[in-house]
Design a protein around this motif. Sequence first.
Motif, PDB file in Angstrom:
ATOM      1  N   ASP A 189       1.203  -0.415  14.973  1.00  0.00           N
ATOM      2  CA  ASP A 189       0.489  -0.192  13.717  1.00  0.00           C
ATOM      3  C   ASP A 189      -0.769   0.614  14.041  1.00  0.00           C
ATOM      4  OD1 ASP A 189      -0.954  -0.288  11.357  1.00  0.00           O
ATOM      5  OD2 ASP A 189      -0.312  -2.332  10.883  1.00  0.00           O
ATOM      6  N   PRO A 222       5.417   5.293  10.224  1.00  0.00           N
ATOM      7  CA  PRO A 222       5.561   4.686   8.888  1.00  0.00           C
ATOM      8  C   PRO A 222       4.318   3.916   8.443  1.00  0.00           C
ATOM      9  CG  PRO A 222       7.551   4.331  10.192  1.00  0.00           C
ATOM     10  CD  PRO A 222       6.536   4.933  11.124  1.00  0.00           C
ATOM     11  N   LYS A 223       3.651   3.227   9.356  1.00  0.00           N
ATOM     12  CA  LYS A 223       2.448   2.477   8.993  1.00  0.00           C
ATOM     13  C   LYS A 223       1.321   3.409   8.571  1.00  0.00           C
ATOM     14  CE  LYS A 223       3.715  -1.829   9.970  1.00  0.00           C
ATOM     15  NZ  LYS A 223       3.674  -2.949   8.997  1.00  0.00           N
ATOM     16  N   THR A 224       1.239   4.575   9.217  1.00  0.00           N
ATOM     17  CA  THR A 224       0.218   5.553   8.835  1.00  0.00           C
ATOM     18  C   THR A 224       0.520   6.121   7.460  1.00  0.00           C
ATOM     19  OG1 THR A 224      -0.139   6.149  11.159  1.00  0.00           O
ATOM     20  CG2 THR A 224      -0.929   7.695   9.493  1.00  0.00           C
ATOM     21  N   VAL A 225       1.785   6.470   7.227  1.00  0.00           N
ATOM     22  CA  VAL A 225       2.188   7.008   5.924  1.00  0.00           C
ATOM     23  C   VAL A 225       1.876   5.990   4.829  1.00  0.00           C
ATOM     24  CG1 VAL A 225       4.123   7.807   4.537  1.00  0.00           C
ATOM     25  CG2 VAL A 225       3.952   8.491   6.933  1.00  0.00           C
ATOM     26  N   ASP A 226       2.192   4.724   5.063  1.00  0.00           N
ATOM     27  CA  ASP A 226       1.894   3.675   4.084  1.00  0.00           C
ATOM     28  C   ASP A 226       0.395   3.540   3.862  1.00  0.00           C
ATOM     29  OD1 ASP A 226       4.588   3.181   3.866  1.00  0.00           O
ATOM     30  OD2 ASP A 226       4.576   1.399   5.155  1.00  0.00           O
ATOM     31  N   TRP A 227      -0.378   3.678   4.961  1.00  0.00           N
ATOM     32  CA  TRP A 227      -1.830   3.544   4.856  1.00  0.00           C
ATOM     33  C   TRP A 227      -2.407   4.641   3.976  1.00  0.00           C
ATOM     34  CZ3 TRP A 227      -5.193  -0.187   6.288  1.00  0.00           C
ATOM     35  CH2 TRP A 227      -6.548   0.124   6.276  1.00  0.00           C
ATOM     36  N   TYR A 228      -1.995   5.885   4.217  1.00  0.00           N
ATOM     37  CA  TYR A 228      -2.480   6.989   3.391  1.00  0.00           C
ATOM     38  C   TYR A 228      -2.012   6.836   1.946  1.00  0.00           C
ATOM     39  CZ  TYR A 228      -4.543   9.958   7.022  1.00  0.00           C
ATOM     40  OH  TYR A 228      -5.361  10.479   7.998  1.00  0.00           O
ATOM     41  N   ALA A 229      -0.783   6.350   1.745  1.00  0.00           N
ATOM     42  CA  ALA A 229      -0.248   6.206   0.389  1.00  0.00           C
ATOM     43  C   ALA A 229      -1.015   5.167  -0.406  1.00  0.00           C
ATOM     44  CB  ALA A 229       1.232   5.832   0.443  1.00  0.00           C
ATOM     45  N   SER A 230      -1.439   4.094   0.263  1.00  0.00           N
ATOM     46  CA  SER A 230      -2.124   3.016  -0.452  1.00  0.00           C
ATOM     47  C   SER A 230      -3.628   3.183  -0.475  1.00  0.00           C
ATOM     48  CB  SER A 230      -1.773   1.667   0.185  1.00  0.00           C
ATOM     49  OG  SER A 230      -2.202   1.632   1.535  1.00  0.00           O
ATOM     50  N   LYS A 231      -4.188   3.851   0.536  1.00  0.00           N
ATOM     51  CA  LYS A 231      -5.649   3.952   0.628  1.00  0.00           C
ATOM     52  C   LYS A 231      -6.169   5.355   0.352  1.00  0.00           C
ATOM     53  CE  LYS A 231      -5.905  -0.297   2.315  1.00  0.00           C
ATOM     54  NZ  LYS A 231      -4.459  -0.597   2.479  1.00  0.00           N
ATOM     55  N   SER A 237      -0.385   9.770  -1.296  1.00  0.00           N
ATOM     56  CA  SER A 237      -0.588  10.405   0.005  1.00  0.00           C
ATOM     57  C   SER A 237      -1.143  11.816  -0.113  1.00  0.00           C
ATOM     58  CB  SER A 237       0.736  10.438   0.772  1.00  0.00           C
ATOM     59  OG  SER A 237       1.722  11.127   0.029  1.00  0.00           O
TER      60      SER A 237
END
Length: 378
Positions: A189, A222-231, A237
């Motif tokens: 992560d 995937p964790k980075t992509v999710d992070w940018y998508a949510s934050k 994103s």
Amino acid sequence: LNLSGGGSPGRVLPMAGGRSGASMQFAGGGAPPMPSDVHYPTMIAGWLGAYRNGALLLDTLVQTQMVNRSDFIHRDHASSDTFLVKDVRASNLSAPQQVQTTTTTTTRRTLPLRVATFIPWLTEFEADFDVFTADARVAQNVIDLWREYSAFATGGLFMTSGNWASTARLALGATDNWGPPGSEGSTSDPPRDLMTAVRQSFGDITMFAFNLTNYQWFLQHPKTVDWYASKGRGGVSAGMVESIVANALQTQSGGPITFDIPLIGRGIVHRMRATTSTAVAADYFWPSDIVLGFSHAQNLPPNGEICTAVTFQHSNPSAGSPSSLPGMSTPPPSNNGTLVRIVPMELMGSGGRILILDRSELTAFTANNAGAFISGVS
């Protein structure tokens, strides 16, 4: 083309791509003149092909303090002056708590860096480009590349874990690796790892530094992509895409790749190549398993507050006070800590001049618990 003037079929001139044969010959025999027969190539004015390395990052990640002597002393304040809690509550007649400034001094010495290049006069006279300027750039590049290599290559100052305080080191577990894409560790992560590093640092992390490989793994994780998508901006994103586009523009301009990591900080990518032998192809030398974090002092020069490291640079790189060359009444020219000497060499071959560049500096940790050393990324 019928060259017989009419009547019976005559010889014909072969067209482009035509197949030569008894009935397809140029009148008078042979082939028509080609451009290579009549054209003399000339140099294109103002154009000279040269490779360009990635942007230098040492002076971006490490702040500079100019010094006037090769030997110098700097003073460090103890962390207890900042972090030790004292119960200062008091009554009207109670004695006050007592505190005392605690400091230590460190003696250091800048190290000389020197490179020279010989430019024959005959070469300068006959070249169709500015040989002296080109050689000067090569000489300066040698110094710059050495500075970068000694700081960030495997075994370099910042790539040696023992040079960092234990509190600033984050060793990822066997299943925490970031890549390659599709082969990420089962518990990896990247945003979590960066946040852990921020939390462990004794100073705010100004910038995280990646090499090109682990930067690309970070983006695709995937964790980075999710992070940018949510934050990211607007909960999507878009911020990540914006950074990627900006990165492409920075790459074309030759500047360093920088990008924002929402709610965590800012990243920068090291893309320089090097080789220690002309028989070996140059390659990226920042280890792909390490990501670094650097803390900057808010004021320049970095006095009165900590930062991860400082480059102490001699303002005029001579042994002690500025000196003069024979026949000169003033010190030799110095440009931002680089001493430039041009020495005529009439008796060497057909004669020429030697350009010598001198620099004297020391890059050293000043607070190795401020920042981050993240290992085990790959």
